[in-house]
Design a protein around this motif. Structure first.
Motif, PDB file in Angstrom:
ATOM      1  N   ASN A  72       6.026   6.574  47.623  1.00  0.00           N
ATOM      2  CA  ASN A  72       6.817   5.580  46.891  1.00  0.00           C
ATOM      3  C   ASN A  72       7.484   6.198  45.670  1.00  0.00           C
ATOM      4  OD1 ASN A  72       5.966   3.653  48.706  1.00  0.00           O
ATOM      5  ND2 ASN A  72       4.527   2.656  47.318  1.00  0.00           N
ATOM      6  N   ALA A  73       6.756   7.050  44.970  1.00  0.00           N
ATOM      7  CA  ALA A  73       7.303   7.693  43.773  1.00  0.00           C
ATOM      8  C   ALA A  73       8.407   8.674  44.133  1.00  0.00           C
ATOM      9  CB  ALA A  73       6.186   8.405  43.014  1.00  0.00           C
ATOM     10  N   LEU A  74       8.207   9.459  45.195  1.00  0.00           N
ATOM     11  CA  LEU A  74       9.187  10.473  45.574  1.00  0.00           C
ATOM     12  C   LEU A  74      10.503   9.863  46.039  1.00  0.00           C
ATOM     13  CD1 LEU A  74       6.893  12.978  47.511  1.00  0.00           C
ATOM     14  CD2 LEU A  74       7.919  13.314  45.242  1.00  0.00           C
ATOM     15  N   THR A  75      10.449   8.656  46.589  1.00  0.00           N
ATOM     16  CA  THR A  75      11.680   8.055  47.106  1.00  0.00           C
ATOM     17  C   THR A  75      12.580   7.501  46.002  1.00  0.00           C
ATOM     18  OG1 THR A  75      10.448   6.002  47.563  1.00  0.00           O
ATOM     19  CG2 THR A  75      10.761   7.529  49.388  1.00  0.00           C
ATOM     20  N   TYR A  76      12.142   7.562  44.756  1.00  0.00           N
ATOM     21  CA  TYR A  76      13.050   7.212  43.666  1.00  0.00           C
ATOM     22  C   TYR A  76      14.111   8.284  43.459  1.00  0.00           C
ATOM     23  CZ  TYR A  76      10.563   3.109  41.898  1.00  0.00           C
ATOM     24  OH  TYR A  76      10.025   1.863  41.765  1.00  0.00           O
ATOM     25  N   ASN A  77      13.797   9.525  43.804  1.00  0.00           N
ATOM     26  CA  ASN A  77      14.710  10.626  43.489  1.00  0.00           C
ATOM     27  C   ASN A  77      16.113  10.423  44.052  1.00  0.00           C
ATOM     28  OD1 ASN A  77      14.942  13.428  42.291  1.00  0.00           O
ATOM     29  ND2 ASN A  77      15.632  13.801  44.374  1.00  0.00           N
ATOM     30  N   PRO A  78      16.273  10.103  45.355  1.00  0.00           N
ATOM     31  CA  PRO A  78      17.647   9.935  45.852  1.00  0.00           C
ATOM     32  C   PRO A  78      18.367   8.734  45.247  1.00  0.00           C
ATOM     33  CG  PRO A  78      16.044   9.352  47.545  1.00  0.00           C
ATOM     34  CD  PRO A  78      15.280  10.016  46.442  1.00  0.00           C
ATOM     35  N   ILE A  79      17.630   7.729  44.816  1.00  0.00           N
ATOM     36  CA  ILE A  79      18.278   6.572  44.194  1.00  0.00           C
ATOM     37  C   ILE A  79      19.046   7.009  42.951  1.00  0.00           C
ATOM     38  CG2 ILE A  79      17.837   4.423  42.937  1.00  0.00           C
ATOM     39  CD1 ILE A  79      15.551   3.893  44.901  1.00  0.00           C
TER      40      ILE A  79
END
Length: 331
Positions: free
Chosen positions: A238-245
């Motif tokens: 969940n935390a890692l998927t903030y990066n592309p946002i």
């Protein structure tokens, strides 16, 4: 009993009711084993970044010959199951509907380590569609799924007949206004989540402070995973998927697309990732969808803007009747 006394009693009872309901939710592992999806779920095996992964998806076929294919791409706080109502309506209109869970979400693999990007997720999705024999499709994305749908339409334009975005994020370049944060910052937030905090976030940010029992179903997988020993792995993904946002805004891509693009915008939406990390001296107000929709629509080559006044980030759940009247005529 006055209406104010009744309101007080309802508000007092509501947290206790939620706590009791939350206690009945079972623990779910990283791939939501045991959590029922509305349709049969299949797995697509793929290799990505040197890892052998499983991408879960639902593939619905109408009883008669399909008019076309529609691909539904979920948002960050969701997975494919929440498309049920829209999927049923599309199948009823004789469309084949494909609903993937992206890697890191829902019933798909959650890797120990993964470099998340919309380019990578789009590539995974294209591999899935190719394996299913899909050459052309209408791509529909909601929230973060709108960012993915836009990137998919950019990188695999020949596959896309048209693009429909429902309150997508990424309509502004967040890193112009906020400081980049290491995923470790978001991991702390993920690890500190509780059933109450998840519910409060959605109530405040999606539904204008209101709540309906119908929204509870969207919380069950999150609350169930909080209870499982796999949750640290879930939290990391969940935390890692903030990066592309933050690193892959779509505002610059949308004007390049030459297929028809429809924006469906609940104008009350104020979703603004990174608002808590705004750069010093920046007065810009993030997430002003009543303005963003118009600004972005004006840049589209073949654009259509549909505004739903008074609705927020989840118009398809907040008011299905109003949403249906603008969404289904597109098909």
């Amino acid at each position: 009993m006055t209406r104010y006394t009744l309101l007080f009693l309802c508000l007092a009872f509501f947290p206790a009711f939620n706590a009791a309901a939350d206690a009945d939710i079972p623990a779910y592992n990283a791939t939501l084993d045991g959590f029922a999806y509305p349709f049969d779920v299949d797995d697509f095996a793929l290799e990505s970044q040197g890892l052998d992964l499983q991408m879960a998806y639902m593939d619905l076929h109408p009883a008669n010959q399909a008019k076309g294919v529609v691909v539904l791409l979920h948002g960050k706080n969701f997975s494919g199951f929440y498309w049920e109502r829209i999927a049923r309506a599309l199948v009823k209109k004789s469309y084949r509907v494909i609903i993937p869970d992206q890697i890191g979400f829902g019933k798909s693999s959650r890797p120990q380590h993964y470099l998340y990007s919309f380019a990578g997720l789009a590539n995974n999705t294209q591999k899935l569609l190719s394996s299913l024999g899909v050459e052309r499709a209408t791509i529909v994305g909601h929230s973060m799924g709108g960012m993915l749908a836009t990137k998919f339409s950019k990188y695999f334009a020949d596959t896309v007949e048209r693009l429909i975005l429902i309150n997508p994020i990424g309509l502004e370049d967040y890193l112009q206004y906020v400081d980049y944060q290491d995923p470790a910052v978001f991991l702390v937030n993920e690890l500190n989540k509780t059933p109450s905090s998840i519910r409060s976030y959605q109530q405040k940010n999606y539904y204008d402070g209101k709540w309906s029992p119908a929204y509870e179903a969207l919380l069950e997988p999150h609350i169930g995973q909080l209870k499982h020993k796999d949750y640290p792995l879930v939290a990391m993904n969940n935390a890692l998927t903030y990066n592309p946002i933050f690193s892959e805004p779509i505002i610059y891509d949308l004007p390049q697309l030459n297929m028809p693009v429809t924006l469906i915008i609940g104008t009350r939406d104020r979703t603004g990732p990174g608002r808590a990390f705004k750069k010093s001296g920046v007065d810009y107000q993030l997430g002003q969808y009543q303005t963003l929709g118009k600004q972005v629509a004006a840049t589209l080559q073949q654009g259509q803007l549909i505004e739903l006044e008074g609705l927020g980030h989840m118009p398809q759940f907040e008011d299905w009747q109003r949403f249906e009247t603008v969404f289904m005529p597109l098909f």
